[in-house]
Design an enzyme around this catalytic site. Sequence first.
Site, PDB file in Angstrom:
ATOM      1  N   HIS A  49     -12.513  -3.825   8.288  1.00  0.00           N
ATOM      2  CA  HIS A  49     -13.044  -3.686   6.931  1.00  0.00           C
ATOM      3  C   HIS A  49     -14.300  -2.831   6.887  1.00  0.00           C
ATOM      4  O   HIS A  49     -15.111  -2.982   5.975  1.00  0.00           O
ATOM      5  CB  HIS A  49     -13.367  -5.049   6.334  1.00  0.00           C
ATOM      6  CG  HIS A  49     -12.189  -5.885   5.986  1.00  0.00           C
ATOM      7  ND1 HIS A  49     -11.433  -6.532   6.926  1.00  0.00           N
ATOM      8  CD2 HIS A  49     -11.618  -6.174   4.791  1.00  0.00           C
ATOM      9  CE1 HIS A  49     -10.459  -7.203   6.331  1.00  0.00           C
ATOM     10  NE2 HIS A  49     -10.537  -7.005   5.037  1.00  0.00           N
ATOM     11  N   GLU A  77       0.804  -1.231   0.000  1.00  0.00           N
ATOM     12  CA  GLU A  77       0.000   0.000   0.000  1.00  0.00           C
ATOM     13  C   GLU A  77       0.834   1.277   0.000  1.00  0.00           C
ATOM     14  O   GLU A  77       0.572   2.206  -0.757  1.00  0.00           O
ATOM     15  CB  GLU A  77      -0.962   0.014   1.183  1.00  0.00           C
ATOM     16  CG  GLU A  77      -2.253  -0.772   0.963  1.00  0.00           C
ATOM     17  CD  GLU A  77      -2.054  -2.264   0.895  1.00  0.00           C
ATOM     18  OE1 GLU A  77      -0.971  -2.742   1.283  1.00  0.00           O
ATOM     19  OE2 GLU A  77      -2.976  -2.968   0.461  1.00  0.00           O
TER      20      GLU A  77
END
Lengths: 319, 319, 358, 358
Positions: free
Chosen positions: D162, D91
């Site tokens: 999430h 990322e």
Amino acid sequence: MEIDRETLLEMYRRMVRIREFELAAMDLFKRGQVKGAIHTYIGQEASGVGVCLALRTDDLIAGTHRSHGHNIAKGADTKKMMAEILGKETGYCKGRGGSMHIAAFETGSLGALAVVGSGIPLAVGAALAFKMRGEDRVTVPFTGEAGSNTGNWHEGLNMAAVWDLPVVFVLENNHYGVSTNIEDVIKVKDLSQRAVAYGIPGVRVDGFDVVAVYQAARQAVDRARRGEGPTLLVTESYRFEGHYAGEPEVYRSRAEVEEYRKKDPIPRFRDALMGEGRVEPIELDSIDNEIRQEIADAVEFARQSPEPDPSTAMDYIYA
Amino acid sequence: MEIDRETLLEMYRRMVRIREFELAAMDLFKRGQVKGAIHTYIGQEASGVGVCLALRTDDLIAGTHRSHGHNIAKGADTKKMMAEILGKETGYCKGRGGSMHIAAFETGSLGALAVVGSGIPLAVGAALAFKMRGEDRVTVPFTGEAGSNTGNWHEGLNMAAVWDLPVVFVLENNHYGVSTNIEDVIKVKDLSQRAVAYGIPGVRVDGFDVVAVYQAARQAVDRARRGEGPTLLVTESYRFEGHYAGEPEVYRSRAEVEEYRKKDPIPRFRDALMGEGRVEPIELDSIDNEIRQEIADAVEFARQSPEPDPSTAMDYIYA
Amino acid sequence: MATKSRDATSLGATTPVMSVDLIRQVPDGVPAKELTYQEAIREALREEMQRDENVFLMGEDIGKHGGAFGVTRTLFDQFGPERVRNTPISENTIVGAATGAAIVGMRPVIEIMFVDFSGLAMDQICTQAAKLRFMTGGQCKVPWVLRMPQGGGAGKSTAAQHSQSLEAWYAHTPGLKVVLPSTPYDAKGLMKAAIRDDNPVIFLEQKFLYSFRGLVPEGEYVLPLSQCDVKRQGMDVTVVTSGYMVWHAMLAAQILQKQDIDVEVIDVRTIAPLDEETIGKSARKTGRVVLVTEACRDYGPANEWGMVVMEHAFEYLKAPVTRLTGRHSPIPFANSIENGVWPDTQAVVQACKDVMAW
Amino acid sequence: MATKSRDATSLGATTPVMSVDLIRQVPDGVPAKELTYQEAIREALREEMQRDENVFLMGEDIGKHGGAFGVTRTLFDQFGPERVRNTPISENTIVGAATGAAIVGMRPVIEIMFVDFSGLAMDQICTQAAKLRFMTGGQCKVPWVLRMPQGGGAGKSTAAQHSQSLEAWYAHTPGLKVVLPSTPYDAKGLMKAAIRDDNPVIFLEQKFLYSFRGLVPEGEYVLPLSQCDVKRQGMDVTVVTSGYMVWHAMLAAQILQKQDIDVEVIDVRTIAPLDEETIGKSARKTGRVVLVTEACRDYGPANEWGMVVMEHAFEYLKAPVTRLTGRHSPIPFANSIENGVWPDTQAVVQACKDVMAW
Ligand SMILES: Cc1ncc(C[n+]2csc(CCOP(=O)(O)OP(=O)(O)O)c2C)c(N)n1
Ligand SMILES: Cc1ncc(C[n+]2csc(CCOP(=O)(O)OP(=O)(O)O)c2C)c(N)n1
Ligand SMILES: [Mg+2]
Ligand SMILES: [Mg+2]
């Protein structure tokens, strides 16, 4: 290394337990009874079981988004596992975690972290604590091959290496990170070579062969326990199902999957056990039956269990 | 590889320019005229100069907290450099950046990022752009040896490797990250071995020898330009001064520093040039004098230059 | 008319002379000594390391070198390399390793050299450590302290990547506690509390304050987390602030006293979880509130305090709550424009006068 | 009396039936088609990639697989692996690489699969990309777009790592723009604007909205960044909100209309830089304001909006500004306690009634 009969049977039992658990979980998922996603371990059972049977209960694993199998391999109770997946108060995480965070601390876990690579530093830190306190305990962070591209992985292996910490880094190569084939994101063919960058041993083993995994893990674990430092252990297997239950799998062919399914670690081990004549088919059949009953009971237990009481919504945020 | 006379003299000129610039900067710092910290490149000149002379102006470097030398090696104007260090509007970053963020885009830079390792992804991304556009340009992120323990380093080398990007990762081993000796944070002795994890070439060279660095850099740069992918180039030298000007250096002995000072790349190269008889002492003396004058002028220019006007405080936040 | 929230841009920063007497916290008669903010933190670390062998320090260059600001100096000699542990440059893993060690019973006190580098560790701080206890249904706890120097001081800071104040990121994350002491007394007492707390605690140290001196009791003491501290009582206007800005507020209060404006100064020394009561109570008393933070303005920490006032004291407000914050900008290197990045005494004085005049 | 800011805890979440007609944005007569929020984003990406060859996509599994939510599906077949580029799981480096590519003239649109993972990339997002132009005195610009699915939806989310809404982290960082569209119309128009903008833009996509349908013009259009959108005009109470919560607000407005409460709904579709005027103007008109966000409460995004009201409309306020936010807790997996994590239509209705009754 001579492996006693009990251990061999336990290997078989835990692999079957994982397989049956995953099949039941997928079945519940298909019937819309599991919320969120489940990432199954089907096809990789030999990796988790071979590694975890080389560990003591007080050794700790760090899990990932795909840790049903890791927990069961370490000895977790399938009732509390299934209850967690259904989000019940009787689950290991009291329903707060669900499939992606399922972790059985009572049988040796540091938690299951769904951010790829994030479990590695925890395993390094727990190992540091063990070393500082003179305890001969070992930690094992599980990571998928794609996880070895994360910064966490590099920082964690380096730190464990320079401090000679009792960590066995298990890198489970199932060839895919979601839809991405390993060849598209990692240039080196033999992942165990990544150990070179840290000056630690790197070992690569057939992840469909539970005995081979067990033996390699034993060596790495014993080495760590003796205070000789970390090892990178790469287990080569394959993910038989989609990345998560119901995932379309547009990135690979049915044929490829079928090829790998021929290597299924469970029938293979079954044949090996019988081939050596050390185990009678009937023993294995009875294990199969026991496990099926156990899983059926686990599903029933999970179904009957209550969800967390809304009044407890704010519990466990602060200690 | 035959190196022409002009290039050799330019090597000498730029090394001396860096040295004199750093000495002047330290002098200003000691007299309290520089705010914040300055991290000098003294002792490492051959590394930056050898690398940057192997680059074209349209190739890009990514700098660090220690990039006075990198910029000058790439051809930056010492007036604008010195002005930046004094926080003047005439500086490369219009006084917004200062010593740690000094970057001369006009001579090929992607910026200087003071968070260790953070420049690497930028170099990877710019190289990706060049490859996508079919330009034969190369990028060079500079990192210190301690920076090779950061997640950025790992992720960046891996990404450049799998995409065969035109990047030459220059790892400057000066043996210390602030107070921490490399042996305490990196187990592998030969840093170029870290390339193995990415399936790319790793090269190690004497960072006190500007010609050796230049030749190694040329090979890596040419390879990248040909589209054959990245190289890890490790230059071995030493930081003669403290981590930053005025830093106490409790972690190393004077004796150790003196030993390394004997390897000073500038007199060494001077002797080599004269030894080969290709250059007359007088030529080198006149370069020395030119540079001293240039730096004196740069200091004067910087002193005379205005600070940014308060009314411009909110400029450059958004494009 | 719309009251503009002002950042300090327009007001040239004045570097104030901050006298120890500005803030007195040790009751008369209690034996006390003068320590700097930095010495106070070191003393807390030393005492807790002596008290509990599970406490250890981990970070970059914290050993012999003593860390970027010398806070851990001498601890290495006293406790050795095992308990004062130099690490590789691996911020995310330093934090994650502390989490792993904490889960198995240690009490790590870790350091990230500048809060500006903590962006590298946000995953382990906010996505892992802060949530682990909850995610696991209480199967574990994560008792670590993460020390991070932050903030600036006119003429002292070093541009965009070494000067920020980032408490808002962490205070917005459930599961973390966030502490930002303003005095040696608070620094020592809160550090000891943070180390003994069973949760991950972000301990922010204002760099400019390291050299500030103040009285600290000779004897042992521990301060409670999650309480605001009323640094000065007043009837006319409430200044809610924290860290270095507390000193500007106190100096401003002294100046305003001469002008018959009686300022109450509330030090939000624990940023999160927030003690809303103390703020609400004061706001109901004075009806006038000025919020002062070093952090940049938009979506900044002062806003939470302002909404607490809104919720606890709306009908008592005689003037709009005023924000006085850091300039909403990356922090520049040059003095001429770094000036005014942060509120200063004059700015606080002016803001208080404005709410009084409103 | 202190008005308590309420998180949704107490109120069981109701999964609403959101009709397309709830929000109409295309003027009558303009040729339009119905698209989902997800299709609208994809169309914007497709059009901009066709228009400008410097635009390319980068992220994990965005190729054939189409990304975690299928947003980039079919783009891989159309533009190929170079411009729809699968990356390793890295990322921080994905973002940093986008920055490097942007500096040399590309316009990368990158994806982080869930905003929850962006903690790994905070350094490159907030400490590098956001500051680079400033740090270098304008020598470069960083025109990228970072797409990040975020948020939840009762019964749909997947626990603590999430499901978060993290706009506050990014909105607090000068140099970034932060967008959070609530409808297909806004999603397409704002994505095109974000790609053409010369700054790093954080483009947050509310996961639960992906399947929401709405009318979008046949022809090309681009919406301005940095403007709030008044989704519904009303005289009695102003609801300031964004993302999925806009739909709850609109549904609540419909319900309240029947009870003669006329609600104005302001969609903060660009979170930062914030359009203060539109919020201030509405607050001065209605004198009653409810802030609704999915993000957790403390130090959350609603606070900035509340302080803007304080600064622009204090003397017009007839009741305290009320916060209605996500529960200040990590997000649990189990339905029984995930219920109520986020505000819902009923909660908005109740909050509006309360401020009317105050
Ligand atoms: C940091 C991060 N990025 C992306 C994801 C989304 N994601 C979940 S699993 C996965 C693939 C992981 O592949 P691998 O490490 O090989 O493990 P496997 O799923 O094959 O067991 C990705 C990208 C994530 N959870 N964390
Ligand atoms: C991520 C990060 N951690 C810590 C620091 C503080 N710091 C600045 S320079 C430095 C040492 C860097 O060592 P090395 O990479 O070898 O470069 P050198 O200074 O030797 O040139 C450290 C730890 C930083 N700037 N960034
Ligand atoms: Mg995999
Ligand atoms: Mg170094």
